[in-house]
Design an enzyme around this catalytic site. Sequence first.
Site, PDB file in Angstrom:
ATOM      1  N   HIS A  13      -5.238  -0.784  11.821  1.00 21.34           N
ATOM      2  CA  HIS A  13      -4.476  -2.019  11.989  1.00 21.34           C
ATOM      3  C   HIS A  13      -5.312  -2.930  12.871  1.00 21.34           C
ATOM      4  CE1 HIS A  13      -0.581  -0.519  10.449  1.00 21.34           C
ATOM      5  NE2 HIS A  13      -0.969   0.642  10.952  1.00 21.34           N
ATOM      6  N   ASP A  40      -0.001  -4.145   6.059  1.00 30.89           N
ATOM      7  CA  ASP A  40      -0.848  -3.614   7.126  1.00 30.89           C
ATOM      8  C   ASP A  40      -2.273  -4.009   6.778  1.00 30.89           C
ATOM      9  OD1 ASP A  40       1.470  -2.492   7.955  1.00 30.89           O
ATOM     10  OD2 ASP A  40       0.907  -0.407   7.540  1.00 30.89           O
ATOM     11  N   HIS A  57       1.432   3.792   2.032  1.00 33.20           N
ATOM     12  CA  HIS A  57       2.040   4.461   3.182  1.00 33.20           C
ATOM     13  C   HIS A  57       3.564   4.531   3.045  1.00 33.20           C
ATOM     14  CE1 HIS A  57      -1.548   3.985   6.151  1.00 33.20           C
ATOM     15  NE2 HIS A  57      -1.538   5.171   5.559  1.00 33.20           N
ATOM     16  N   HIS A  95      -7.398  -1.508   5.638  1.00 32.17           N
ATOM     17  CA  HIS A  95      -6.333  -0.566   5.998  1.00 32.17           C
ATOM     18  C   HIS A  95      -6.438   0.801   5.317  1.00 32.17           C
ATOM     19  CE1 HIS A  95      -2.605   0.612   7.800  1.00 32.17           C
ATOM     20  NE2 HIS A  95      -2.006   0.773   6.633  1.00 32.17           N
ATOM     21  N   HIS A 120       6.647  -5.605  11.586  1.00 34.49           N
ATOM     22  CA  HIS A 120       5.924  -4.339  11.649  1.00 34.49           C
ATOM     23  C   HIS A 120       5.360  -4.078  13.047  1.00 34.49           C
ATOM     24  CE1 HIS A 120       3.108  -1.121  10.462  1.00 34.49           C
ATOM     25  NE2 HIS A 120       3.720  -1.072   9.293  1.00 34.49           N
ATOM     26  N   ASP A 165       5.955   4.112   5.070  1.00 38.68           N
ATOM     27  CA  ASP A 165       6.766   3.030   5.653  1.00 38.68           C
ATOM     28  C   ASP A 165       6.711   1.760   4.795  1.00 38.68           C
ATOM     29  OD1 ASP A 165       4.052   2.865   6.518  1.00 38.68           O
ATOM     30  OD2 ASP A 165       4.613   1.450   8.100  1.00 38.68           O
ATOM     31  N   HIS A 166       5.941   1.805   3.697  1.00 34.22           N
ATOM     32  CA  HIS A 166       5.872   0.644   2.803  1.00 34.22           C
ATOM     33  C   HIS A 166       6.316   0.967   1.379  1.00 34.22           C
ATOM     34  CE1 HIS A 166       3.656  -1.953   5.674  1.00 34.22           C
ATOM     35  NE2 HIS A 166       3.414  -0.755   6.200  1.00 34.22           N
ATOM     36  N   HIS A 179       0.840  -1.208   0.000  1.00 35.72           N
ATOM     37  CA  HIS A 179       0.000   0.000   0.000  1.00 35.72           C
ATOM     38  C   HIS A 179       0.870   1.250   0.000  1.00 35.72           C
ATOM     39  CE1 HIS A 179       0.749  -0.716   4.294  1.00 35.72           C
ATOM     40  NE2 HIS A 179       0.379   0.538   4.553  1.00 35.72           N
TER      41      HIS A 179
HETATM   42 ZN   LIG Z   1       2.853   0.202   7.927  1.00 37.65          ZN
HETATM   43 ZN   LIG Z   2       0.008   1.364   6.494  1.00 33.86          ZN
END
Ligand SMILES: [Zn+2]
Ligand SMILES: [Zn+2]
Length: 724
Positions: free
Chosen positions: A375, A154, A36, A133, A397, A38-39, A34
Amino acid sequence: MLDCGIHPGYDGIAGLPFFDRVDPEQVDVLLVTHFHLDHAASLPYFTERTKFKGRIFMTHPTKAVIRLLLGDYLRLMTMKKGAGGELSQDDDVLYTEAELQSCVDKIELIDYHQTIDLNLPSGLKFHALNAGHVLGAAMFFIEIGGRSVLYTGDYSMEEDRHLMAAELPRYHTSPDVLIVESTYGVQVHASRAEREARFTGTIERIVSGGGRCLIPVFALGRAQELLLILDEYWKDHPHLQSIPIYYASKMASRALRVYQTYANMMNARIRSQMDLGNPFSFSHIRNLKSIDVNTFDDRGPSVVFASPGMLQSGVSRQLFDRWASDPKNGCLIAGYAVEHTLAKEIMSQPKEVVTMEGRRQPLNCLVDYVSFSAHVDFVQNRDFITSVNPTNIILVHGAKEEMGRLKGALMLQYNKLPENKRPTIAMPPNEVEVKLIFTRRRSAKVMGKLAESPADDNDDQVEESKAKAVVEPREGDAVRGILVTQQNSSKIVAPEDLSTYTPLRVGSVSSRLHVPFVGKIETLRMFLGEMFRDIEETREDSEADVDGADDEGVVTFSIGSQVKVIAGKTKGVATVEWDCSPVGDVIADSLVALIMHAQSSAASIRLTGRPCRHRSKKAREGDLENQSTAEEHLRAVHQALSDQFLSVEATYEAMKGTFEVKLDANDNASEESNGLVCTATVEFENILDGTAKVTVECEDEKLAANVRGCVQNVVAASAPIAMD
Ligand SMILES: [Zn+2]
Ligand SMILES: [Zn+2]
């Protein structure tokens, strides 16, 4: 590679994953769950600044949003660099706008439930599942090396105002490995209604007291959910409608357009709203395009949604720095906050905070935390893991302590199972490998002809079995075929079925050798006939009357079905033709030697004046030639016997030979004995195919067996080779 994000708490290179621990060139495919940061935020760095040459897949909305988000992230980083002056090295901006565009151009799309097979030797195949998510978030079910892995990314199990809950991988057997997020560890979320009430209640309390309420959000994703909640609340509470709500994001309008575009991927609730109007065109929320905080009309109470969500920098940080010292104001953290970010820091209510410029100031405003980050909580995560039922679990994660508690809780639950049914649970720290040992599966499917029952020669039964359904081989039956292993699955097929059931194609290589041969064709015929049995011979008149050629024309000798010798076509040349195969090659080799031998012996043959021995179905009885050949063979038998036994006397009579074999008397235990005597007779019946009747008479069975063995070997060796 699964996901390619940054650590939101660090800037530049420091925020990158440990890319130096992988060889980017070895990565065939990169799956991004996805949008985000952090991904996904290090994706352009990985595709443009490393040797990565693989393919990248993500869902349509993820690609659309990533273009917007990473562009914004890039502006923010460049801005921060310019403002703070702290980051002066050019290298520390992870990628340029041009690199981002080039990266986005490489991204390929995958739909939920679409399976993509890359036809790699590893058998890598994958499909995407809805993960809830955020818009477009996917789980990936991956099959590789004959094993399967489910990576959740996530995910959320709760339907909210616009998104569906994650789906379970229904149509597949349990994966060998489940890589699952553990953000919330063993925490359990309060009910949605409770959280919403607290969220709207806190905002109402702050603005009613004349304060400003800051809600730091990630520009896209959960922000849209919070906007939907607050817009609805304002609609239901007219007394609040004089208080403005701002969505301060440069991307606001473009983001909402993306959300409108992909409304068909959202839940039933939002889709039914779509029929009436655009649910993302809010009545009480104003988009604040100008991010210039200094010109922002900051009089009286207001609610501002601003990014980034963890107060690292940008608009949310500027507003926080401005508002933090006033006790009337409030800051509402609505998402997950990572270590090393200001959002995480203020959650522990410190007395002082440091502004972006490095100035210390008191923290007097209200700080509250209501989690709307989509989450799973402990109960949802545990239920999901239980229903997926994997053999191995890898927790990712999440913060170490929380993850450890989750691992403990899962182990406690699995302790009820017998030991061999318990999944393994790992929570690897960064750079630590997880080793899983699998026993190799050994099975092969029998396909095509081999899977049918063997055909019967009886005509009636063939008719009958044709009418019946195909009968599969039974257990314990042996099959003979070609084993083909491809992408970790094996099958056994008949050679004729190769092209139907495998990507393999069958070809043959034909060879032709020209061997010098100036002799007569009948010489060749004689040599071939002595070496091979059942030679088929065809004859054609030669087209041109070659000077000095045989009057026999062109003669083709077929030795078995594989090799041909053609003579008389070109003067002075015999041609050997064959389809390459282990047997064909050996025969062809021997033929070449034979032709060269015939050539060198041609002169002596002419001298002996042996008449030609045309191969014919009828043996020519009483043929003197046959007799002399038979005698030759019989002499060979005599020689072989003489080599093994002390005394052998031979008498010849036409096609028949009688051999009297005597053992040395001294070898025998009894001195009175004259030694054992054994009589063997060999009578050739058909000298052309070398068949002979062998009889052995002897008192001693062992000696008889020895003599018989010896005689039969010599007879067989002197016979022409049968090609069937
Ligand atoms: Zn994440
Ligand atoms: Zn996320």
